[in-house]
Write a protein that holds these residues in place. Structure first.
Motif, PDB file in Angstrom:
ATOM      1  N   LEU A  14      16.791   2.730   8.434  1.00 16.46           N
ATOM      2  CA  LEU A  14      17.787   1.783   7.931  1.00 16.46           C
ATOM      3  C   LEU A  14      18.532   1.115   9.082  1.00 16.46           C
ATOM      4  O   LEU A  14      18.728  -0.114   9.081  1.00 16.46           O
ATOM      5  N   ALA A  15      18.949   1.880  10.068  1.00 17.01           N
ATOM      6  CA  ALA A  15      19.674   1.322  11.205  1.00 17.01           C
ATOM      7  C   ALA A  15      18.788   0.442  12.065  1.00 17.01           C
ATOM      8  O   ALA A  15      19.238  -0.560  12.629  1.00 17.01           O
ATOM      9  N   ARG A  16      17.502   0.775  12.154  1.00 18.99           N
ATOM     10  CA  ARG A  16      16.584   0.037  13.009  1.00 18.99           C
ATOM     11  C   ARG A  16      16.258  -1.337  12.430  1.00 18.99           C
ATOM     12  O   ARG A  16      16.289  -2.340  13.144  1.00 18.99           O
ATOM     13  N   GLU A  17      15.931  -1.407  11.155  1.00 14.23           N
ATOM     14  CA  GLU A  17      15.529  -2.684  10.532  1.00 14.23           C
ATOM     15  C   GLU A  17      16.077  -2.747   9.109  1.00 14.23           C
ATOM     16  O   GLU A  17      15.329  -2.600   8.140  1.00 14.23           O
ATOM     17  N   PRO A  18      17.368  -2.976   8.938  1.00 16.63           N
ATOM     18  CA  PRO A  18      17.943  -2.962   7.588  1.00 16.63           C
ATOM     19  C   PRO A  18      17.394  -4.046   6.671  1.00 16.63           C
ATOM     20  O   PRO A  18      17.402  -3.889   5.449  1.00 16.63           O
ATOM     21  N   ALA A  19      16.905  -5.150   7.243  1.00 18.50           N
ATOM     22  CA  ALA A  19      16.401  -6.258   6.424  1.00 18.50           C
ATOM     23  C   ALA A  19      14.914  -6.150   6.121  1.00 18.50           C
ATOM     24  O   ALA A  19      14.364  -6.984   5.390  1.00 18.50           O
ATOM     25  N   ALA A  20      14.248  -5.114   6.666  1.00 15.45           N
ATOM     26  CA  ALA A  20      12.824  -4.932   6.378  1.00 15.45           C
ATOM     27  C   ALA A  20      12.638  -4.517   4.927  1.00 15.45           C
ATOM     28  O   ALA A  20      13.488  -3.842   4.335  1.00 15.45           O
ATOM     29  N   ILE A  21      11.511  -4.907   4.347  1.00 16.38           N
ATOM     30  CA  ILE A  21      11.216  -4.533   2.964  1.00 16.38           C
ATOM     31  C   ILE A  21      10.881  -3.047   2.912  1.00 16.38           C
ATOM     32  O   ILE A  21       9.978  -2.578   3.597  1.00 16.38           O
ATOM     33  N   ALA A  22      11.620  -2.323   2.091  1.00 13.25           N
ATOM     34  CA  ALA A  22      11.394  -0.885   1.933  1.00 13.25           C
ATOM     35  C   ALA A  22      10.468  -0.593   0.764  1.00 13.25           C
ATOM     36  O   ALA A  22       9.572   0.253   0.861  1.00 13.25           O
ATOM     37  N   VAL A  23      10.683  -1.275  -0.353  1.00 11.62           N
ATOM     38  CA  VAL A  23       9.926  -0.985  -1.565  1.00 11.62           C
ATOM     39  C   VAL A  23       9.747  -2.270  -2.352  1.00 11.62           C
ATOM     40  O   VAL A  23      10.643  -3.126  -2.402  1.00 11.62           O
ATOM     41  N   GLN A  24       8.570  -2.429  -2.941  1.00 11.19           N
ATOM     42  CA  GLN A  24       8.292  -3.626  -3.728  1.00 11.19           C
ATOM     43  C   GLN A  24       7.272  -3.322  -4.805  1.00 11.19           C
ATOM     44  O   GLN A  24       6.503  -2.365  -4.718  1.00 11.19           O
ATOM     45  N   ASP A  25       7.305  -4.138  -5.849  1.00  7.69           N
ATOM     46  CA  ASP A  25       6.227  -4.134  -6.832  1.00  7.69           C
ATOM     47  C   ASP A  25       5.782  -5.575  -7.013  1.00  7.69           C
ATOM     48  O   ASP A  25       6.059  -6.425  -6.163  1.00  7.69           O
ATOM     49  N   LEU A  26       5.114  -5.876  -8.091  1.00  9.18           N
ATOM     50  CA  LEU A  26       4.601  -7.230  -8.278  1.00  9.18           C
ATOM     51  C   LEU A  26       5.699  -8.237  -8.611  1.00  9.18           C
ATOM     52  O   LEU A  26       5.468  -9.443  -8.538  1.00  9.18           O
ATOM     53  N   VAL A 189       4.762  -0.247  -5.055  1.00 14.43           N
ATOM     54  CA  VAL A 189       4.786   0.577  -6.259  1.00 14.43           C
ATOM     55  C   VAL A 189       3.855  -0.005  -7.323  1.00 14.43           C
ATOM     56  O   VAL A 189       4.022  -1.161  -7.750  1.00 14.43           O
ATOM     57  N   ALA A 190       2.897   0.786  -7.750  1.00 19.42           N
ATOM     58  CA  ALA A 190       1.977   0.358  -8.800  1.00 19.42           C
ATOM     59  C   ALA A 190       2.672   0.414 -10.160  1.00 19.42           C
ATOM     60  O   ALA A 190       3.609   1.188 -10.359  1.00 19.42           O
ATOM     61  N   PRO A 191       2.233  -0.401 -11.111  1.00 18.25           N
ATOM     62  CA  PRO A 191       2.790  -0.322 -12.464  1.00 18.25           C
ATOM     63  C   PRO A 191       2.556   1.062 -13.060  1.00 18.25           C
ATOM     64  O   PRO A 191       1.648   1.784 -12.632  1.00 18.25           O
ATOM     65  N   PRO A 192       3.358   1.461 -14.027  1.00 14.82           N
ATOM     66  CA  PRO A 192       3.193   2.796 -14.623  1.00 14.82           C
ATOM     67  C   PRO A 192       1.896   2.913 -15.401  1.00 14.82           C
ATOM     68  O   PRO A 192       1.284   1.917 -15.796  1.00 14.82           O
ATOM     69  N   GLY A 193       1.486   4.152 -15.605  1.00 13.23           N
ATOM     70  CA  GLY A 193       0.299   4.420 -16.414  1.00 13.23           C
ATOM     71  C   GLY A 193      -0.972   4.521 -15.594  1.00 13.23           C
ATOM     72  O   GLY A 193      -0.988   4.309 -14.377  1.00 13.23           O
ATOM     73  N   GLN A 199      -7.832  -3.019 -11.674  1.00 11.81           N
ATOM     74  CA  GLN A 199      -6.391  -3.201 -11.483  1.00 11.81           C
ATOM     75  C   GLN A 199      -5.931  -2.677 -10.122  1.00 11.81           C
ATOM     76  O   GLN A 199      -5.092  -3.294  -9.462  1.00 11.81           O
ATOM     77  N   ILE A 200      -6.498  -1.543  -9.699  1.00 14.53           N
ATOM     78  CA  ILE A 200      -6.146  -1.007  -8.382  1.00 14.53           C
ATOM     79  C   ILE A 200      -6.566  -1.982  -7.287  1.00 14.53           C
ATOM     80  O   ILE A 200      -5.801  -2.263  -6.353  1.00 14.53           O
ATOM     81  N   GLY A 201      -7.764  -2.521  -7.398  1.00 14.64           N
ATOM     82  CA  GLY A 201      -8.226  -3.493  -6.416  1.00 14.64           C
ATOM     83  C   GLY A 201      -7.332  -4.715  -6.352  1.00 14.64           C
ATOM     84  O   GLY A 201      -7.040  -5.234  -5.266  1.00 14.64           O
ATOM     85  N   ASP A 202      -6.873  -5.168  -7.499  1.00 16.22           N
ATOM     86  CA  ASP A 202      -5.973  -6.320  -7.539  1.00 16.22           C
ATOM     87  C   ASP A 202      -4.659  -6.005  -6.826  1.00 16.22           C
ATOM     88  O   ASP A 202      -4.120  -6.843  -6.090  1.00 16.22           O
ATOM     89  N   LEU A 203      -4.142  -4.791  -7.023  1.00 14.45           N
ATOM     90  CA  LEU A 203      -2.896  -4.392  -6.358  1.00 14.45           C
ATOM     91  C   LEU A 203      -3.062  -4.331  -4.844  1.00 14.45           C
ATOM     92  O   LEU A 203      -2.178  -4.760  -4.091  1.00 14.45           O
ATOM     93  N   LEU A 204      -4.179  -3.788  -4.386  1.00 17.03           N
ATOM     94  CA  LEU A 204      -4.420  -3.701  -2.949  1.00 17.03           C
ATOM     95  C   LEU A 204      -4.345  -5.078  -2.309  1.00 17.03           C
ATOM     96  O   LEU A 204      -3.775  -5.255  -1.222  1.00 17.03           O
ATOM     97  N   ASP A 205      -4.911  -6.056  -2.990  1.00 16.08           N
ATOM     98  CA  ASP A 205      -4.937  -7.419  -2.463  1.00 16.08           C
ATOM     99  C   ASP A 205      -3.569  -8.089  -2.552  1.00 16.08           C
ATOM    100  O   ASP A 205      -3.059  -8.634  -1.563  1.00 16.08           O
ATOM    101  N   ARG A 206      -2.939  -8.035  -3.706  1.00 11.66           N
ATOM    102  CA  ARG A 206      -1.687  -8.776  -3.925  1.00 11.66           C
ATOM    103  C   ARG A 206      -0.505  -8.183  -3.181  1.00 11.66           C
ATOM    104  O   ARG A 206       0.422  -8.905  -2.785  1.00 11.66           O
ATOM    105  N   LEU A 207      -0.518  -6.866  -2.966  1.00 13.97           N
ATOM    106  CA  LEU A 207       0.606  -6.215  -2.297  1.00 13.97           C
ATOM    107  C   LEU A 207       0.338  -5.938  -0.819  1.00 13.97           C
ATOM    108  O   LEU A 207       1.186  -5.378  -0.125  1.00 13.97           O
ATOM    109  N   GLY A 208      -0.842  -6.325  -0.337  1.00 11.91           N
ATOM    110  CA  GLY A 208      -1.150  -6.142   1.078  1.00 11.91           C
ATOM    111  C   GLY A 208      -1.191  -4.693   1.510  1.00 11.91           C
ATOM    112  O   GLY A 208      -0.722  -4.335   2.599  1.00 11.91           O
TER     113      GLY A 208
END
Length: 455
Positions: A14-26, A189-193, A199-208
């Motif tokens: 947090l102190a090193r890069e507070p503006a870096a993205i920590a968590v994301q979903d679609l 973060v992948a969608p629940p379920g 769908q996993i392949g799509d997530l790998l691509d879209r979320l880098g």
């Protein structure tokens, strides 16, 4: 010991890069600062409710950014998070909440102040409990810090994006969540379920995504159904069951430069105790070994009396060192049975008895041979009362040639390991954790066999 506390490591990122993205979903993303602020507000609310050091706090949420915020909040409140699967039957959840979670974390020393220590309990995670009441293993902060901060089996850090695909109640989530947040990486973060391989392949691509953990069963399915989708990955970890060497080779051939890791470790030893890294398809061994211990973890191959065995001898695997948990929540007898004195003779050190049969090679690599108490994994009881080994097969074509399969298997395996019957299935069913769901496998169409007689 402050350096071995999860919150200490998180705050450094947090102190090193507070503006870096920590968590994301679609649809949403939080920076490290935003995640810390949201978790801090919730931690304050928990404190107002009376939650204090080492108090267990259940988190029963679907996989989501909100669940990550809740997890960090419990840690910031100096409490112990207990991930619970909302898909559990109500009776199971009730049993956990009423009989096991409520009260102190009995397997750990009481925490009397908020001075941070790596020996503090971080979470209590319930194992399957399929043959009895569920049991929870308590894991300390220092075990998780060792898992991800000292990793030599995977490259973590600010350039890594790890997919959070495992249910939070499955210990692979420990690696996913803290592997990102304690190293300055990004948690996708992948969608629940349960998700399809498409769908996993799509997530790998879209979320880098650059780092992915899959159960062995899901890895095999991904290779069979959507191998090309693994292209964005730098590193792929798989485990939880025996890996198919053929699937490993196919993956490495299709994606040169990919590091594929066979990760082994019971929940009681914090996700991974041993890892085997593979990059060259021509060097993949059959069967795939579970490798060498990760840093600060030690493995012992022992006989039934706990005495060390020479390299090459088959024995039970005991694990000691930084990854070993504090014991089972409220189960002192079981804790005493499975968590024993370190056979290496280190004063006060504890080892976990895995119940796994292994062999250590002269080069230090561990080969997994099976379970000591359950050598035949998939068996069925035939109508005549005999126990028969059954093979469930996903055919490449439209039919299964039983005779050809039997000849091929008989050429590779001892006679007692050749299945009595082959059952074709469209796909191998998976549990919510991504492991093979043996209970969902169909009952074979049994031929008529006479009753077995004793010789």
């Amino acid at each position: 010991m402050r350096d071995l506390h999860v919150l200490e490591q998180f705050e450094r990122q947090l102190a090193r890069e507070p503006a870096a993205i920590a968590v994301q979903d679609l649809n949403r993303r939080l920076t490290y600062r935003e995640l810390d602020d949201a978790a801090g507000r919730l931690a304050g609310y928990l404190a107002a409710l009376g939650v204090g050091p080492a108090d267990p706090v259940g988190i029963c949420l679907e996989r989501s950014i909100d669940a990550i915020v809740a997890t960090v909040a419990v840690v910031k409140a100096n409490a112990v998070y207990v991930p619970l699967d909302p898909e559990y039957p109500p009776a199971r959840l009730g049993h956990i909440l009423l009989d096991q979670v409520r009260g102190e974390v009995a397997a750990t020393p009481p925490v009397t102040c908020v001075e941070r220590s790596g020996d503090d309990p971080l979470y209590a995670m319930f194992t399957s409990g399929s043959t009895g009441s569920p049991k929870a293993v308590v894991i300390r902060h220092r075990s998780v810090v060792n898992l991800v901060r000292n990793a030599d089996y995977v490259s973590l850090g600010p350039s890594a994006t790890i997919l959070h695909l495992a249910p939070a109640s499955f210990d692979a989530a420990t690696f996913e969540i803290w592997g990102a947040l304690l190293t300055g990486g990004r948690l996708a973060v992948a969608p629940p379920g349960l998700l399809s391989t498409e769908q996993i392949g799509d997530l790998l691509d879209r979320l880098g995504v650059t780092v992915l953990w899959l159960t062995a069963a899901l890895f095999h399915r991904m290779v069979d159904e959507n191998l090309s989708a693994l292209a964005p990955l730098r590193e792929l970890l798989a485990g939880g069951d025996v890996l198919s060497a053929d699937h490993v080779r196919r993956t490495l051939l299709a994606h040169p430069g990919l590091r594929l890791v066979n990760g082994y470790g019971p929940t009681e030893t914090t996700t991974f105790a041993c890892c085997h890294v593979m990059t060259d398809p021509a060097a993949v061994e059959t069967p795939v070994p579970i490798g060498r211990p990760i840093p600060n973890v030690f493995v012992h191959v022992v006989d039934r009396n706990g005495a060390a065995l020479a390299d090459g001898a088959e024995g039970e695997l005991w694990i000691s060192g930084a990854g070993v948990g504090a014991g089972y929540l409220g189960r002192p007898e079981l804790t005493a049975e499975r968590f024993v004195a370190d056979p290496g003779g280190v004063p006060g050190a504890i080892a976990y008895r895995t119940g796994d049969l292994v062999r250590r090679r002269p080069d230090g690599v561990i080969e997994f041979l099976g379970r000591i108490d359950e050598q035949i994994v998939v068996a069925r009881v035939a109508p005549n009362g005999d126990k028969r080994l059954v093979a469930y097969v996903v055919p490449a074509g439209s039919a299964v040639d039983d005779r050809a399969l039997r000849r091929r298997v008989a050429a590779e395996l001892p006679r007692y390991m050749v299945p009595a019957i082959f059952v074709p299935v469209r796909m191998i069913p998976l549990t919510p954790n991504g492991k093979t769901d043996r209970k969902a496998l169909p009952e074979p169409a049994w031929p008529v066999w006479p009753h077995a007689t004793s010789a």
